[in-house]
Motif scaffolding. Structure first.
Motif: not given
Length: 138
Positions: A70-71, A74-75, A77-79, A84-85, A88, A91, A98
């Motif tokens: 999941s980390t 999520l990282k 998705a942030k970009n 989608w961000p 984030y 986290i 998660r």
């Protein structure tokens, strides 16, 4: 700036659909993608002392660090472009909260979504976005 690298299970239909999704939303051209089963992926895993037969999740290599489950998601998705961000901030939740959902989907991905017999090959348009031995970071 060195690109972040996403490694995925190249025969998993869900994983391949996720990579298609990511590539469409990588408007800033931040990512390279590659299959965990391919030589470049195995070399990268080995560089970070991870199992070279690892297939349990997406793997993200970013700024000299490796992230799983999941980390990593999520990282990534942030970009991505779009909304989608907004995911984030999850986290901040500990990974032990998660990751069980991620693991449950991962354990069932082949039975729910199917599996290919060989790794996905990039289309000619995608070739520049796929990891090769020449594109491995130092």
């Amino acid at each position: 700036m060195e690109k972040s690298i996403i490694l995925f299970d190249g025969v998993c239909n869900l994983c391949n659909a996720s990579i298609d999704f990511i590539l469409k939303r990588d408007k800033k051209n931040l990512f390279l993608v590659g299959a965990l089963q391919e030589e470049a992926g195995k070399i990268l895993l080995q560089k970070f002392n991870a199992r070279t037969d690892y297939l349990d999740s997406l793997v993200l290599v970013e700024e000299g660090k490796i992230f799983f489950r999941s980390t990593a998601a999520l990282k990534i998705a942030k970009n991505l472009s779009g909304l989608w961000p907004i995911f984030y901030p999850l986290i901040i939740l500990p990974a032990w909260l998660r990751d069980p959902v991620y693991d449950w989907i991962g354990k069932n991905r082949y039975s729910w979504f199917g599996k290919k017999t060989t790794c996905r090959l990039p289309t000619p348009e995608e070739k520049a976005k796929f990891l090769t031995l020449e594109k491995l970071p130092n």
